[in-house]
Design an enzyme around this catalytic site. Structure first.
Site, PDB file in Angstrom:
ATOM      1  N   HIS A 195      -7.694 -12.192  -0.691  1.00 59.54           N
ATOM      2  CA  HIS A 195      -7.433 -12.056  -2.135  1.00 59.54           C
ATOM      3  C   HIS A 195      -8.315 -13.005  -2.964  1.00 59.54           C
ATOM      4  O   HIS A 195      -7.854 -14.087  -3.336  1.00 59.54           O
ATOM      5  CB  HIS A 195      -5.977 -12.429  -2.432  1.00 59.54           C
ATOM      6  CG  HIS A 195      -4.974 -11.458  -1.928  1.00 59.54           C
ATOM      7  ND1 HIS A 195      -4.508 -10.408  -2.675  1.00 59.54           N
ATOM      8  CD2 HIS A 195      -4.320 -11.392  -0.758  1.00 59.54           C
ATOM      9  CE1 HIS A 195      -3.615  -9.729  -1.990  1.00 59.54           C
ATOM     10  NE2 HIS A 195      -3.478 -10.299  -0.829  1.00 59.54           N
ATOM     11  N   ARG A 247      -2.642  -2.129   9.414  1.00 56.43           N
ATOM     12  CA  ARG A 247      -1.727  -2.707   8.413  1.00 56.43           C
ATOM     13  C   ARG A 247      -0.896  -3.780   9.103  1.00 56.43           C
ATOM     14  O   ARG A 247      -0.488  -3.601  10.230  1.00 56.43           O
ATOM     15  CB  ARG A 247      -0.739  -1.642   7.919  1.00 56.43           C
ATOM     16  CG  ARG A 247      -1.183  -0.780   6.822  1.00 56.43           C
ATOM     17  CD  ARG A 247       0.008   0.050   6.347  1.00 56.43           C
ATOM     18  NE  ARG A 247       0.916  -0.722   5.527  1.00 56.43           N
ATOM     19  CZ  ARG A 247       2.192  -0.400   5.336  1.00 56.43           C
ATOM     20  NH1 ARG A 247       2.729   0.631   5.924  1.00 56.43           N
ATOM     21  NH2 ARG A 247       2.943  -1.151   4.557  1.00 56.43           N
ATOM     22  N   CYS A 279      -6.948  -6.397   0.138  1.00 57.61           N
ATOM     23  CA  CYS A 279      -5.699  -6.362   0.912  1.00 57.61           C
ATOM     24  C   CYS A 279      -5.091  -4.955   0.907  1.00 57.61           C
ATOM     25  O   CYS A 279      -5.661  -4.063   1.525  1.00 57.61           O
ATOM     26  CB  CYS A 279      -4.757  -7.433   0.391  1.00 57.61           C
ATOM     27  SG  CYS A 279      -3.550  -7.927   1.620  1.00 57.61           S
ATOM     28  N   ILE A 300      -2.610 -12.681   2.813  1.00 55.26           N
ATOM     29  CA  ILE A 300      -1.158 -12.508   2.648  1.00 55.26           C
ATOM     30  C   ILE A 300      -0.744 -11.195   3.311  1.00 55.26           C
ATOM     31  O   ILE A 300      -1.045 -10.121   2.799  1.00 55.26           O
ATOM     32  CB  ILE A 300      -0.756 -12.501   1.162  1.00 55.26           C
ATOM     33  CG1 ILE A 300      -1.266 -13.766   0.465  1.00 55.26           C
ATOM     34  CG2 ILE A 300       0.758 -12.365   1.015  1.00 55.26           C
ATOM     35  CD1 ILE A 300      -1.116 -13.761  -1.048  1.00 55.26           C
ATOM     36  N   ARG A 301      -0.100 -11.290   4.455  1.00 56.19           N
ATOM     37  CA  ARG A 301       0.264 -10.081   5.216  1.00 56.19           C
ATOM     38  C   ARG A 301      -0.893  -9.075   5.200  1.00 56.19           C
ATOM     39  O   ARG A 301      -0.724  -7.897   4.896  1.00 56.19           O
ATOM     40  CB  ARG A 301       1.558  -9.442   4.679  1.00 56.19           C
ATOM     41  CG  ARG A 301       2.780 -10.331   4.852  1.00 56.19           C
ATOM     42  CD  ARG A 301       4.066  -9.599   4.529  1.00 56.19           C
ATOM     43  NE  ARG A 301       4.027  -8.862   3.278  1.00 56.19           N
ATOM     44  CZ  ARG A 301       4.124  -9.426   2.074  1.00 56.19           C
ATOM     45  NH1 ARG A 301       4.258 -10.741   1.967  1.00 56.19           N
ATOM     46  NH2 ARG A 301       4.080  -8.697   0.992  1.00 56.19           N
ATOM     47  N   GLU A 328      -8.927 -12.854  -5.993  1.00 61.97           N
ATOM     48  CA  GLU A 328      -8.312 -12.991  -7.326  1.00 61.97           C
ATOM     49  C   GLU A 328      -7.272 -14.110  -7.371  1.00 61.97           C
ATOM     50  O   GLU A 328      -6.834 -14.499  -8.446  1.00 61.97           O
ATOM     51  CB  GLU A 328      -7.703 -11.649  -7.773  1.00 61.97           C
ATOM     52  CG  GLU A 328      -6.394 -11.240  -7.100  1.00 61.97           C
ATOM     53  CD  GLU A 328      -6.555 -10.724  -5.655  1.00 61.97           C
ATOM     54  OE1 GLU A 328      -7.664 -10.800  -5.101  1.00 61.97           O
ATOM     55  OE2 GLU A 328      -5.545 -10.270  -5.095  1.00 61.97           O
ATOM     56  N   SER A 369       0.812  -1.223   0.000  1.00 60.27           N
ATOM     57  CA  SER A 369       0.000   0.000   0.000  1.00 60.27           C
ATOM     58  C   SER A 369       0.846   1.275   0.000  1.00 60.27           C
ATOM     59  O   SER A 369       0.406   2.307  -0.501  1.00 60.27           O
ATOM     60  CB  SER A 369      -0.990   0.002   1.170  1.00 60.27           C
ATOM     61  OG  SER A 369      -0.304  -0.033   2.395  1.00 60.27           O
TER      62      SER A 369
HETATM   63  N1  GLN Z   1       0.675  -5.415   4.194  1.00 57.68           N
HETATM   64  C1  GLN Z   1       0.607  -4.881   2.867  1.00 57.68           C
HETATM   65  C2  GLN Z   1       0.496  -3.375   2.872  1.00 57.68           C
HETATM   66  O1  GLN Z   1       0.509  -2.741   3.863  1.00 57.68           O
HETATM   67  C3  GLN Z   1      -0.581  -5.475   2.130  1.00 57.68           C
HETATM   68  C4  GLN Z   1      -0.303  -6.897   1.721  1.00 57.68           C
HETATM   69  C5  GLN Z   1      -1.076  -7.377   0.518  1.00 57.68           C
HETATM   70  O2  GLN Z   1      -1.719  -6.624  -0.223  1.00 57.68           O
HETATM   71  N2  GLN Z   1      -0.944  -8.658   0.223  1.00 57.68           N
HETATM   72  O3  GLN Z   1       0.413  -2.801   1.818  1.00 57.68           O
END
Ligand code: GLN
Length: 197
Positions: free
Chosen positions: A179, A114, A85, A142-143, A181, A55
């Site tokens: 996600h 985040r 995400c 994912i994170r 997608e 981001s």
């Molecule tokens: N943690 C990421 C961020 O702050 C986002 C991770 C993702 O989009 N898979 O942008």
């Protein structure tokens, strides 16, 4: 004819384009999907997707290209926008852990954190429940940012991991921690594109 635009500055852009194309096919709707790099390309667009990625980078490039300002205005005018995400972070009103230079579209009345999941569980798959489907959906995280608070009654939960809200909608805007997608399942994209028909 529906024209879906995916903000294509960083992140999993082609996966969203493929999912949107497949969703249009499944809906039996003729349309096209465009890779958006400049605000001029927003002309005639019926729905926008902001992908996952990083981001901080997406914010920097959206500000630099003026896509942030233009997409925000269209979202305020009612154009359907979905963020997954990092895209959810981009749409949120309040972001815990943002860098000072990060800017957001602020279209969703939510507070997100985040990088909330920590390193050990930074990526996982789990079945989630959707408001608009009886069958479970595979949530790929994912994170992921975490939706920690809904800030107004205009926000409606549309996806849950156990009893935790992992996806929301506010009229024309959808934000998801996970996600869709990255699966072959286009139910979420179909639901979103339904807003553009
Ligand atoms: N943690 C990421 C961020 O702050 C986002 C991770 C993702 O989009 N898979 O942008």
């Amino acid at each position: 004819m529906v024209k879906v635009g995916v903000i294509g500055l960083q992140g999993d852009v082609s996966e969203h384009m493929d999912a949107a194309k497949k969703a249009l096919e499944n809906l039996g709707v003729s349309g096209e999907v465009a890779w958006l790099r400049k605000p001029e390309q927003l002309e005639g667009i019926s729905a926008i997707i902001i992908p996952g990625g990083e981001s901080t980078t997406i914010s920097r490039l959206m500000v630099k290209s003026s896509l942030l300002e233009s997409a925000k205005r269209l979202g305020e005018e009612g154009l359907p926008i979905m963020g997954t995400c990092a895209g959810l972070i981009m749409l949120s009103k309040e972001v815990i852990g943002a860098t000072p230079e990060q800017r957001f579209l602020e279209l969703l009345d939510v507070r997100v954190n985040r990088n909330a999941y920590g390193r050990q569980v930074d990526s996982f798959e789990a079945p989630i429940k959707l408001a608009f489907s009886d069958e479970p959906f595979t949530g790929v995280f994912i994170r992921a940012p975490r939706i920690v608070e809904l800030l107004s009654e205009r926000v409606r939960p549309i996806a849950w991991l156990g009893d935790r809200v992992v996806g929301v909608e506010q009229d024309n805007v959808i934000g998801l921690e996970f996600h869709p997608e990255l699966t072959d399942d286009t139910r979420v994209h179909e639901y979103f594109l339904g807003k553009a028909l």
